[in-house]
Each structure stands twice: as structure tokens, then as C-alpha cells.
Design a protein around this motif. Structure first.
Motif, PDB file in Angstrom:
ATOM      1  N   UNK A   1       0.829  -1.209   0.000  1.00  0.00           N
ATOM      2  CA  UNK A   1       0.000   0.000   0.000  1.00  0.00           C
ATOM      3  C   UNK A   1       0.863   1.258   0.000  1.00  0.00           C
ATOM      4  N   UNK A   2       1.862   1.291   0.857  1.00  0.00           N
ATOM      5  CA  UNK A   2       2.698   2.490   0.962  1.00  0.00           C
ATOM      6  C   UNK A   2       3.569   2.668  -0.276  1.00  0.00           C
ATOM      7  N   UNK A   3       4.145   1.569  -0.766  1.00  0.00           N
ATOM      8  CA  UNK A   3       4.994   1.675  -1.963  1.00  0.00           C
ATOM      9  C   UNK A   3       4.157   2.181  -3.143  1.00  0.00           C
ATOM     10  N   UNK A   4       2.992   1.558  -3.370  1.00  0.00           N
ATOM     11  CA  UNK A   4       2.162   1.946  -4.504  1.00  0.00           C
ATOM     12  C   UNK A   4       1.612   3.361  -4.321  1.00  0.00           C
TER      13      UNK A   4
ATOM     14  N   UNK B   1       8.881 -21.513   1.421  1.00  0.00           N
ATOM     15  CA  UNK B   1       9.306 -20.157   1.056  1.00  0.00           C
ATOM     16  C   UNK B   1       8.564 -19.696  -0.187  1.00  0.00           C
ATOM     17  N   UNK B   2       8.379 -20.617  -1.143  1.00  0.00           N
ATOM     18  CA  UNK B   2       7.654 -20.268  -2.365  1.00  0.00           C
ATOM     19  C   UNK B   2       6.246 -19.787  -2.031  1.00  0.00           C
ATOM     20  N   UNK B   3       5.574 -20.526  -1.127  1.00  0.00           N
ATOM     21  CA  UNK B   3       4.221 -20.140  -0.724  1.00  0.00           C
ATOM     22  C   UNK B   3       4.233 -18.768  -0.045  1.00  0.00           C
ATOM     23  N   UNK B   4       5.223 -18.573   0.806  1.00  0.00           N
ATOM     24  CA  UNK B   4       5.314 -17.324   1.560  1.00  0.00           C
ATOM     25  C   UNK B   4       5.521 -16.130   0.628  1.00  0.00           C
ATOM     26  N   UNK B   5       6.418 -16.300  -0.340  1.00  0.00           N
ATOM     27  CA  UNK B   5       6.720 -15.209  -1.271  1.00  0.00           C
ATOM     28  C   UNK B   5       5.501 -14.896  -2.142  1.00  0.00           C
ATOM     29  N   UNK B   6       4.840 -15.933  -2.637  1.00  0.00           N
ATOM     30  CA  UNK B   6       3.657 -15.720  -3.471  1.00  0.00           C
ATOM     31  C   UNK B   6       2.562 -14.995  -2.708  1.00  0.00           C
ATOM     32  N   UNK B   7       2.329 -15.444  -1.468  1.00  0.00           N
ATOM     33  CA  UNK B   7       1.291 -14.820  -0.656  1.00  0.00           C
ATOM     34  C   UNK B   7       1.636 -13.358  -0.383  1.00  0.00           C
ATOM     35  N   UNK B   8       2.916 -13.105  -0.067  1.00  0.00           N
ATOM     36  CA  UNK B   8       3.336 -11.733   0.222  1.00  0.00           C
ATOM     37  C   UNK B   8       3.188 -10.854  -1.018  1.00  0.00           C
ATOM     38  N   UNK B   9       3.574 -11.376  -2.182  1.00  0.00           N
ATOM     39  CA  UNK B   9       3.495 -10.590  -3.417  1.00  0.00           C
ATOM     40  C   UNK B   9       2.053 -10.200  -3.722  1.00  0.00           C
ATOM     41  N   UNK B  10       1.151 -11.190  -3.642  1.00  0.00           N
ATOM     42  CA  UNK B  10      -0.249 -10.893  -3.941  1.00  0.00           C
ATOM     43  C   UNK B  10      -0.874 -10.037  -2.845  1.00  0.00           C
ATOM     44  N   UNK B  11      -0.407 -10.218  -1.607  1.00  0.00           N
ATOM     45  CA  UNK B  11      -0.853  -9.348  -0.517  1.00  0.00           C
ATOM     46  C   UNK B  11      -0.433  -7.910  -0.796  1.00  0.00           C
ATOM     47  N   UNK B  12       0.779  -7.752  -1.349  1.00  0.00           N
ATOM     48  CA  UNK B  12       1.256  -6.430  -1.740  1.00  0.00           C
ATOM     49  C   UNK B  12       0.361  -5.792  -2.790  1.00  0.00           C
ATOM     50  N   UNK B  13      -0.122  -6.613  -3.729  1.00  0.00           N
ATOM     51  CA  UNK B  13      -1.048  -6.106  -4.750  1.00  0.00           C
ATOM     52  C   UNK B  13      -2.340  -5.621  -4.091  1.00  0.00           C
ATOM     53  N   UNK B  14      -2.860  -6.442  -3.156  1.00  0.00           N
ATOM     54  CA  UNK B  14      -4.081  -6.045  -2.445  1.00  0.00           C
ATOM     55  C   UNK B  14      -3.868  -4.699  -1.763  1.00  0.00           C
ATOM     56  N   UNK B  15      -2.703  -4.534  -1.113  1.00  0.00           N
ATOM     57  CA  UNK B  15      -2.396  -3.277  -0.446  1.00  0.00           C
ATOM     58  C   UNK B  15      -2.301  -2.123  -1.431  1.00  0.00           C
ATOM     59  N   UNK B  16      -1.633  -2.368  -2.561  1.00  0.00           N
ATOM     60  CA  UNK B  16      -1.484  -1.341  -3.588  1.00  0.00           C
ATOM     61  C   UNK B  16      -2.834  -0.831  -4.066  1.00  0.00           C
ATOM     62  N   UNK B  17      -3.774  -1.757  -4.249  1.00  0.00           N
ATOM     63  CA  UNK B  17      -5.113  -1.353  -4.676  1.00  0.00           C
ATOM     64  C   UNK B  17      -5.831  -0.612  -3.552  1.00  0.00           C
ATOM     65  N   UNK B  18      -5.626  -1.095  -2.330  1.00  0.00           N
ATOM     66  CA  UNK B  18      -6.271  -0.500  -1.161  1.00  0.00           C
ATOM     67  C   UNK B  18      -5.960   0.994  -1.058  1.00  0.00           C
ATOM     68  N   UNK B  19      -4.700   1.354  -1.361  1.00  0.00           N
ATOM     69  CA  UNK B  19      -4.343   2.771  -1.230  1.00  0.00           C
ATOM     70  C   UNK B  19      -4.898   3.603  -2.391  1.00  0.00           C
ATOM     71  N   UNK B  20      -5.461   2.950  -3.404  1.00  0.00           N
ATOM     72  CA  UNK B  20      -6.024   3.691  -4.539  1.00  0.00           C
ATOM     73  C   UNK B  20      -7.542   3.643  -4.601  1.00  0.00           C
TER      74      UNK B  20
END
Lengths: 237, 370
Positions: B87-90, B250-269
Motif C-alpha cells: 500500500x505504501x509503496x504503490x 518459502x515459495x508459498x510465503x513469497x507468493x502470498x506476500x506478493x499478492x498481498x502487496x497487490x491487495x495493499x497497492x489497490x487499497x491505497x487507490x
């Protein structure tokens, strides 16, 4: 006969307690070798060290010419040494078909997998009827069959079986041991850990007797079965 | 999950190159987004459209968390941390980018470039969140159960505190140029980042929602998904099948974090000013609730739970002071009636009652019972 697995002076510790005090054993290509002994003798620990689930404190484990004692468990599986875990270790909330599917996880040769599946289901016809059923709802014997069939699908060169007869009805134990022979006859080398010494000695070529972390006796299975020490201690007559 | 019978039917290499399998689902995602975008204004008013955008964000959050909490069975409690990173980065990319390139934020003349900035920001947020996921995942996935939950909880709190310590927001192009790399510490502290234009309309939200669901679905029925589900069932057995535990966790963790980041990015918009509390425990728990109620491992369950649980408080608004009581009561009833969540690990179309309903078996069975 050439040695497929060679374990030398294996020591395994749980914290400060030494569970195995330097055991050595050899499994030759094409054999069934059994490891017998009472509760707490270190049978399961030995298997766990060989399959990489437990780290060895010292000693060497050479499989197919390479030292695997420092390798990760999943890498050991890929090199052809597969353990059917203790307590059967099926995935209870997956169907029988999905369990078998995971057996072939490391493989990509779909045509061969299909053939091996047919072979496994030929040995365990009961599983074919249960393909869509959750593994957790199978009976104990069926779960053991599933665990063995799944291990076969991994296409091992050496199959480690941990107490395949544990908690099963005598009739099913007979079936399981018959199938162990058949798996071996089709070219898979087997290292078997058993408390049921009588059955184990009947099917194996050679055997090791383990007592509190040490190998106390070894040799031809038939000879061991008739030796006084083993008969008194493990066969009960 | 692909069954062995299907293995037999597959001609190797053929399925992977078929254009309808490769391309059609992605086209379907765009169609879904367009349908939602153009149908919603006809059907509901502006207020409900805003609620719908919020629903979309939480669907992505829940579906992504489901990859690590559901498929792999690793209980992560820091999802809000990854969302906040995204959210903050986006948000900062769009806001400071607009100032830098155009001199002002939210100017209609800058609309399409603004959309571009938002998409770039979401991409960047996704990458940064994924890196954070990798850094947190690698050491902490040696832990199990409660301990993993505590470490991931700590991660979210660290992000929250770090955000609270940031300095005030800059509001003109000259200051932004001067700040340079120091922009990273101008995230407006405890009061949250303001003034991010709400570029994420229903089209973008639902494009990302459907793409996320598609990715999650494909993972679930791939060999990665199979490996993750086996880890969740029994780690030792999974290992003896040749599954590399660390790699897949780790693969699961990274994927979840990446898509969570997308959710956050949209949230801030969507006009929701991201603030440090969005990284905290409360928000993580909101998302966990969606995943658990939907059923650990069920994508359709997560989607449905997110829709219901975001809409429910809005609908119950009429009942005013009683709405939280009703809400809590519904949750308790849910846990008693369906302790494994709505659908368990299955998808809605895999449930007996659902398939039975559509094939007419249900009616036959009833008739037979009489």
C-alpha cells in the motif's frame, strides 16, 4: 553381489543421549534385509538416519557409491532411497488417488508412472476400489497398503519399510509380507524394520539384530531364526 | 489436483501449448472486470460501488493469504504487514510520482499517466512485498505452529512501528525533488498517507481479483499446490515423497506476500488512506478470519467469506448498535455448524450438495427416500 547401501559406525544422538553407538550394516542389490530388535533398540532411528530425517552425529552412509549422510531428505529420495514412514504416514485428508499421485511427485515420465500405478494396483486390488475415498477413512491394513503402494510409485532402488505389520490383524500381516516378497522379486531392494521377528526372518535373506543401539548378531535369516539366542529372545520358544 | 488417470490421457507437451488453455482464462479475467465495471453503475449507487471495491481488495488479501495459511498450513499472522508494504509503496509512487512529473496530484489532465503510475506502483509494491516475504520467510519457516505465528505477528508490528516513525508528507514538487531518496522517510507517520488519488476503479480492482483467483487456482492444482497440501498434511511423509520442505514453504510465503502487496497497492487507490494501523495485528486478523471462515485451502470459500464479511456490516448498519452483536453471533454459529470453514479444503463446485443440485441427483435421492 554388490553393496547398494553401506552404513559404517553410525552414531545418532538425541540431545546428549546416544541412541545408536556406532552400528554398521550392508544391504546388497536385490536383497531383503531385516533389522529386528525390541522396543527402543534403535531400529526406527537407524532408518531415519539413513533416509536423512535424523542427522547422524558420526559415521558414514554410502548409498549407490555416494555418501548421503549429509544430504537433505528430499535429495536422498531423488537418488532412489525411499522410506515408507512409520505409523503409515498417509495423507489422511487426501483421496487414495491423490496419495498415490504424490508418490510420483519427483517423477515426470507419465507413461512409466501409469505402468507403475497399474503394477501397484495389481498388488493391492483393494486400493483400486477405494481410489476416491479419503485415506484417513481406510482401515489400518488398507492404509499400510496405500503407504507401500505410494512408496513403490516413487520408483525406489532401495525401499525402507518401518514396521509394516504394526497393529494389523494376523491375516493382513500375511498379505503384507507376501507383497513385500513380490515387490522384492520385481527388482526392488528392501531394508525392513520389524518387531515381528518371526515374519521378518521368514521373508528376508539376511538380518541384523539390534539391542540398545548396538548390533549384537547378524547373518543369514534362516540361520538366525534357528539360533538359540534369537529364538529365546525374539521368537518366544 | 490432477489424478493419475489424467496423467495417462495427457500427451506430454500438448496441453501446455494449447492456446485456449493458456490464453482463454486470462481473457476471461478481462471480461469479468469489464462486466463488473459496466454493470455495477446500472445496478447499484456510488456508495455500494465503493463497498464493492473494498470487497475486491479483501478478496485478493484473503485468497493470497490462503496460499500460505491454507495450502501450506503455515499459520502466518503478518499478512497485513505485507499489504501495508504494498500500500505504501504503490501509494507513494502514485502521489510523489504525480508531484514530480506533473506538479500536482489528481489532475484530470494527468488521468491516464496517473493510471500508469498506479499500475507501476502496484507492480513495485508487489516486488517489494515479495522481497519482504522472502526475507521473513527464509529464517522463520524453520519454525512451526505457534512460533511461526508469533514471528510473523512481530513482522507486522515492526512494519507498523516503522511507519509510525516516518516524517510528514511533502506536498510540492520542489520539496520532492530536494528529498531524493529520503522520500522513503516521508510517509506521514501515525496519521497515515493522504491524498492518493482513487484511480483503482471497479475495472482495475476486479481485473486484479480475477487474475489473483486464477493464479491461486492454477497453483492449487499444480505440482506446487500438491506439494504444499502434502506439507500441510504431514511434513515427514511429504519429505519422504521427495518434497523439499523449505523450498516450497518459502515459495508459498513469497507468493502470498506478493499478492498481498497487490491487495495493499489497490487499497491505497480506493480512497482509503493507508495508515500504520493497516499493518497491525487487527488487520492481519481480519484477513485470517476470512480465510478460516471460507475454509483453509478453498479459493471459492475465501472469496465468498470476503464478500459476505465485508458486506454484512454494511447491511447490518440498519440495525445500528446491534450490528456487532449480530455479526459476532453469526461467526460463532458458523464455527459450530461448519468447524472446517464454509467449504473446508474443497472448492464450491467440488461439494456433494452443489454437484448433486445441478445434476438433479438431489431430487432423485429425495424422491427415493419417500
Amino acid at each position: 553381489m554388490s553393496a547398494l547401501l553401506e552404513v559404517k559406525d553410525l552414531v545418532v544422538k538425541y540431545g546428549a543421549i546416544e541412541a545408536l553407538h556406532g552400528i554398521s550394516l550392508t544391504v546388497n542389490q536385490g536383497e531383503i534385509v531385516s533389522l529386528i530388535g525390541s522396543n527402543g533398540a534403535g531400529k526406527t532411528t537407524t532408518l531415519r538416519a539413513i533416509s536423512g530425517i535424523r542427522r547422524a552425529a558420526s559415521g558414514s552412509i554410502v548409498f549407490n557409491g555416494a555418501d548421503i549422510s549429509r544430504q537433505a531428505a528430499h535429495a536422498i529420495v531423488r537418488s532412489g532411497l525411499v522410506q515408507s514412514p512409520e505409523g503409515r504416514g498417509v495423507f489422511p485428508n487426501m483421496t487414495v488417488a491423490e496419495n498415490l499421485d504424490l508418490g510420483a511427485f519427483i517423477r515426470n515420465d507419465h507413461a512409466e508412472i501409469a505402468k507403475d500405478l497399474e503394477r501397484a494396483l495389481g498388488l493391492f486390488p483393494r486400493l483400486r476400489e477405494r481410489m476416491g475415498q479419503m485415506a484417513g477413512t481406510l482401515s489400518g491394513g488398507e492404509q499400510q497398503m496405500l503407504a507401500m503402494a505410494r512408496a513403490m510409485l516413487t520408483k525406489p532402488r532401495l525401499l525402507l519399510l518401518d514396521e509394516p505389520s504394526l497393529g494389523l490383524a494376523p491375516q493382513i500381516v500375511q498379505t503384507i509380507f507376501k507383497i513385500i516378497r513380490e515387490i522384492n522379486a520385481s527388482g526392488t531392494t528392501i531394508l525392513l524394520v520389524e518387531q515381528n521377528a518371526r515374519m521378518a526372518l521368514q521373508v528376508s535373506h539376511r538380518a541384523y539384530v539390534l539391542e540398545t543401539g548396538k548390533i549384537v548378531n547378524q547373518g543369514d535369516a534362516k540361520e538366525l531364526a534357528s539360533s538359540d539366542v534369537v529364538r529365546k529372545a525374539y521368537l518366544g520358544h | 489436483m490432477k489424478t493419475l488417470a489424467q496423467h495417462q490421457q495427457d500427451v506430454p507437451g500438448k496441453v501446455a501449448t494449447r492456446w485456449d488453455v493458456m490464453l482463454l482464462p486470462w481473457v476471461a479475467c478481462i471480461v469479468v472486470a469489464l462486466v463488473v465495471h459496466f454493470a455495477s453503475p446500472v445496478l447499484v449507487n456510488e456508495y455500494w460501488q465503493n463497498v464493492l471495491r473494498r470487497v475486491g481488495v479483501f478478496v485478493i488479501a484473503a485468497v493470497s493469504l490462503n496460499i500460505v495459511n491454507g495450502y501450506a498450513g503455515q499459520f502466518s499472522m503478518g499478512h497485513a504487514g505485507f499489504m501495508a508494504v504494498g500500500a505504501y509503496v504503490a501509494g507513494a509512487t502514485t502521489y510523489y510520482g504525480s508531484l514530480l512529473l506533473h506538479g500536482s496530484v489528481n489532475d484530470p489532465n494527468f488521468y491516464y499517466q496517473g493510471i500508469g503510475l498506479m499500475l507501476g506502483g502496484i507492480g513495485l509494491g508487489c516486488v517489494v512485498a515479495a522481497i519482504a516475504g522472502y526475507l521473513v520467510g527464509l529464517p522463520s519457516l524453520r519454525l512451526r505452529g505457534d512460533y511461526l505465528a508469533i514471528v510473523t505477528l512481530g513482522f507486522g508490528e515492526i512494519i507498523r512501528v516503522m511507519l509510525e516513525l516516518t516524517k510528514g508528507q511533502l506536498d510540492n514538487a520542489a520539496a520532492v525533488k530536494d528529498a531524493g531518496a529520503k522520500l522513503l522517510i516521508h510517509l506521514n507517520g501515525p496519521s497515515g498517507f493522504f491524498g492518493i488519488p482513487s484511480y483503482a476503479n471497479l475495472f482495475w480492482i476486479f481485473l486484479f481479483v480475477s487474475v489473483t483467483c486464477l493464479i491461486a487456482y492454477r497453483i492449487k492444482y499444480s505440482s506446487t499446490g500438491r506439494a504444499l497440501l502434502s506439507i500441510r498434511e504431514d511434513e515427514i511423509a511429504a519429505r519422504s515423497m521427495g518434497v523439499d520442505l523449505t523450498k516450497y514453504k518459502v515459495r508459498a510465503f513469497v507468493l502470498a506476500a506478493a499478492l498481498g502487496g497487490v491487495a495493499g497497492g489497490l487499497y491505497s487507490h480506493i480512497g482509503a488512506n493507508p495508515s500504520p494501523t493497516d499493518a497491525g495485528f487487527q488487520r492481519s486478523f481480519d484477513v485470517i478470519l476470512l480465510v478460516v471462515l471460507g475454509g483453509l485451502g478453498s479459493i471459492s470459500g475465501s472469496v465468498l467469506a470476503a464478500i459476505v464479511l465485508i458486506l454484512l456490516p454494511e447491511v447490518l448498519r440498519e440495525a445500528q448498535q446491534y450490528r456487532l452483536i449480530i455479526f459476532a453471533l453469526l461467526l460463532i454459529i458458523m464455527m459450530i455448524v461448519r468447524p472446517k470453514g464454509l467449504f473446508g479444503v474443497k472448492e464450491i463446485w467440488e461439494l456433494d450438495w452443489f454437484t448433486g443440485w445441478f445434476s438433479g441427483k438431489r431430487r432423485e435421492r429425495k424422491a427415493g427416500a419417500k
